[in-house]
Write a protein that holds these residues in place. Structure first.
Motif, PDB file in Angstrom:
ATOM      1  N   TYR A 162       0.818  -1.211   0.000  1.00 17.74           N
ATOM      2  CA  TYR A 162       0.000   0.000   0.000  1.00 17.74           C
ATOM      3  C   TYR A 162       0.852   1.261   0.000  1.00 17.74           C
ATOM      4  CZ  TYR A 162      -3.958  -2.979   1.050  1.00 17.74           C
ATOM      5  OH  TYR A 162      -4.935  -3.944   0.995  1.00 17.74           O
ATOM      6  N   ALA A 163       0.511   2.153  -0.913  1.00 14.10           N
ATOM      7  CA  ALA A 163       1.039   3.506  -0.812  1.00 14.10           C
ATOM      8  C   ALA A 163       0.273   4.215   0.304  1.00 14.10           C
ATOM      9  CB  ALA A 163       0.860   4.248  -2.125  1.00 14.10           C
ATOM     10  N   ILE A 164       0.969   5.061   1.027  1.00 17.97           N
ATOM     11  CA  ILE A 164       0.369   5.732   2.185  1.00 17.97           C
ATOM     12  C   ILE A 164       0.375   7.236   1.971  1.00 17.97           C
ATOM     13  CG2 ILE A 164       0.509   6.132   4.654  1.00 17.97           C
ATOM     14  CD1 ILE A 164      -0.193   3.273   3.898  1.00 17.97           C
ATOM     15  N   GLY A 165      -0.701   7.851   2.384  1.00 21.20           N
ATOM     16  CA  GLY A 165      -0.772   9.301   2.367  1.00 21.20           C
ATOM     17  C   GLY A 165      -1.144   9.836   3.732  1.00 21.20           C
ATOM     18  N   TRP A 166      -0.616  10.996   4.052  1.00 22.80           N
ATOM     19  CA  TRP A 166      -1.077  11.766   5.215  1.00 22.80           C
ATOM     20  C   TRP A 166      -1.893  12.931   4.685  1.00 22.80           C
ATOM     21  CZ3 TRP A 166      -0.921  10.685  10.314  1.00 22.80           C
ATOM     22  CH2 TRP A 166      -0.012   9.725  10.766  1.00 22.80           C
ATOM     23  N   PHE A 167      -3.070  13.105   5.263  1.00 24.31           N
ATOM     24  CA  PHE A 167      -3.983  14.168   4.877  1.00 24.31           C
ATOM     25  C   PHE A 167      -4.381  14.933   6.124  1.00 24.31           C
ATOM     26  CE2 PHE A 167      -4.651  12.636   0.563  1.00 24.31           C
ATOM     27  CZ  PHE A 167      -4.282  11.308   0.674  1.00 24.31           C
ATOM     28  N   ARG A 168      -4.853  16.135   5.932  1.00 23.78           N
ATOM     29  CA  ARG A 168      -5.331  16.911   7.074  1.00 23.78           C
ATOM     30  C   ARG A 168      -6.583  17.663   6.689  1.00 23.78           C
ATOM     31  NH1 ARG A 168      -0.542  21.541   7.422  1.00 23.78           N
ATOM     32  NH2 ARG A 168      -1.148  22.712   5.547  1.00 23.78           N
ATOM     33  N   GLN A 169      -7.362  17.966   7.709  1.00 23.83           N
ATOM     34  CA  GLN A 169      -8.578  18.746   7.493  1.00 23.83           C
ATOM     35  C   GLN A 169      -8.775  19.689   8.656  1.00 23.83           C
ATOM     36  OE1 GLN A 169     -12.096  16.450   6.573  1.00 23.83           O
ATOM     37  NE2 GLN A 169     -13.016  18.201   5.535  1.00 23.83           N
ATOM     38  N   ALA A 170      -8.783  20.971   8.341  1.00 23.59           N
ATOM     39  CA  ALA A 170      -9.052  22.007   9.324  1.00 23.59           C
ATOM     40  C   ALA A 170     -10.536  22.338   9.279  1.00 23.59           C
ATOM     41  CB  ALA A 170      -8.212  23.236   9.020  1.00 23.59           C
ATOM     42  N   PRO A 171     -11.084  22.885  10.365  1.00 26.99           N
ATOM     43  CA  PRO A 171     -12.506  23.212  10.392  1.00 26.99           C
ATOM     44  C   PRO A 171     -12.891  24.123   9.237  1.00 26.99           C
ATOM     45  CG  PRO A 171     -11.581  23.378  12.586  1.00 26.99           C
ATOM     46  CD  PRO A 171     -10.429  23.153  11.654  1.00 26.99           C
ATOM     47  N   GLY A 172     -13.931  23.752   8.513  1.00 23.74           N
ATOM     48  CA  GLY A 172     -14.420  24.565   7.426  1.00 23.74           C
ATOM     49  C   GLY A 172     -13.612  24.494   6.145  1.00 23.74           C
ATOM     50  N   LYS A 173     -12.612  23.630   6.131  1.00 16.21           N
ATOM     51  CA  LYS A 173     -11.766  23.523   4.944  1.00 16.21           C
ATOM     52  C   LYS A 173     -11.821  22.107   4.371  1.00 16.21           C
ATOM     53  CE  LYS A 173      -8.450  27.159   6.064  1.00 16.21           C
ATOM     54  NZ  LYS A 173      -7.010  27.512   6.147  1.00 16.21           N
ATOM     55  N   GLU A 174     -11.456  22.013   3.106  1.00 12.47           N
ATOM     56  CA  GLU A 174     -11.436  20.723   2.445  1.00 12.47           C
ATOM     57  C   GLU A 174     -10.225  19.923   2.905  1.00 12.47           C
ATOM     58  OE1 GLU A 174     -11.466  21.013  -1.791  1.00 12.47           O
ATOM     59  OE2 GLU A 174     -11.869  18.880  -2.084  1.00 12.47           O
ATOM     60  N   ARG A 175     -10.384  18.603   2.871  1.00 12.18           N
ATOM     61  CA  ARG A 175      -9.261  17.739   3.214  1.00 12.18           C
ATOM     62  C   ARG A 175      -8.149  17.918   2.183  1.00 12.18           C
ATOM     63  NH1 ARG A 175     -10.618  11.850   5.496  1.00 12.18           N
ATOM     64  NH2 ARG A 175     -11.884  13.304   6.739  1.00 12.18           N
ATOM     65  N   GLU A 176      -6.918  17.980   2.642  1.00 15.89           N
ATOM     66  CA  GLU A 176      -5.798  18.160   1.738  1.00 15.89           C
ATOM     67  C   GLU A 176      -4.667  17.200   2.096  1.00 15.89           C
ATOM     68  OE1 GLU A 176      -3.654  21.836   2.014  1.00 15.89           O
ATOM     69  OE2 GLU A 176      -3.807  21.935   4.189  1.00 15.89           O
ATOM     70  N   GLY A 177      -3.942  16.803   1.077  1.00 19.84           N
ATOM     71  CA  GLY A 177      -2.808  15.920   1.289  1.00 19.84           C
ATOM     72  C   GLY A 177      -1.589  16.705   1.709  1.00 19.84           C
ATOM     73  N   VAL A 178      -0.827  16.159   2.647  1.00 22.89           N
ATOM     74  CA  VAL A 178       0.403  16.820   3.081  1.00 22.89           C
ATOM     75  C   VAL A 178       1.648  15.971   2.815  1.00 22.89           C
ATOM     76  CG1 VAL A 178      -0.731  18.239   4.820  1.00 22.89           C
ATOM     77  CG2 VAL A 178       0.149  15.981   5.458  1.00 22.89           C
ATOM     78  N   ALA A 179       1.474  14.698   2.537  1.00 22.89           N
ATOM     79  CA  ALA A 179       2.631  13.849   2.227  1.00 22.89           C
ATOM     80  C   ALA A 179       2.136  12.502   1.731  1.00 22.89           C
ATOM     81  CB  ALA A 179       3.510  13.656   3.456  1.00 22.89           C
ATOM     82  N   CYS A 180       2.923  11.894   0.865  1.00 20.33           N
ATOM     83  CA  CYS A 180       2.614  10.524   0.479  1.00 20.33           C
ATOM     84  C   CYS A 180       3.920   9.788   0.202  1.00 20.33           C
ATOM     85  CB  CYS A 180       1.657  10.437  -0.703  1.00 20.33           C
ATOM     86  SG  CYS A 180       2.359  10.887  -2.297  1.00 20.33           S
TER      87      CYS A 180
END
Length: 126
Positions: free
Chosen positions: A32-50
């Motif tokens: 499996y390839a792995i990604g780290w994502f984040r989501q702040a209140p009121g914002k869309e989920r975004e990728g920060v690393a894979c």
């Protein structure tokens, strides 16, 4: 049962560091390839690393490049995200996710990921 569990979040001052961990159970991360994502209140989920299955390729958006480092230890079934020089705008819930692909990883299309953890909260504040 297939699970991903994140840990390591917390409250940190601007400029500080945190190391997030992602543990897999019920399956091995080798395929499996792995990604780290984040989501702040009121914002869309975004990728920060894979990272690809072997760790040979990583990718970061410009917003975290040079500050965040993703790594993996397939023998331990673990993936990590080292976050340095943290900023208040890094505050979010951070998720790890897995996608059964080789030779590439997902940094933008979070909606195609196969498995997700429940997330860990990172708060950057003085």
């Amino acid at each position: 049962q297939l699970q991903l569990v994140e840990s390591g979040g917390g409250l940190v001052q601007p400029g500080g560091s945190l190391r997030l961990s992602c543990a897999a159970s019920g399956f091995t991360l080798d395929n499996y390839a792995i990604g780290w994502f984040r989501q702040a209140p009121g914002k869309e989920r975004e990728g920060v690393a894979c990272i690809t299955t072997t760790g040979g390729v990583t990718s970061y958006p410009d917003s975290v490049k040079g500050r965040f480092t993703i790594s993996r230890d397939n023998a331990k079934n673990m993936v990590y995200l080292q976050m340095n020089s943290l900023k208040p705008e890094d505050t979010a819930v951070y998720y790890c996710a897995a996608r059964g692909i080789r030779n590439s990883c997902i940094i933008k299309a979070y909606y195609v990921m196969d498995y997700w953890g429940k997330g860990t909260l990172v708060t950057v504040s003085s």
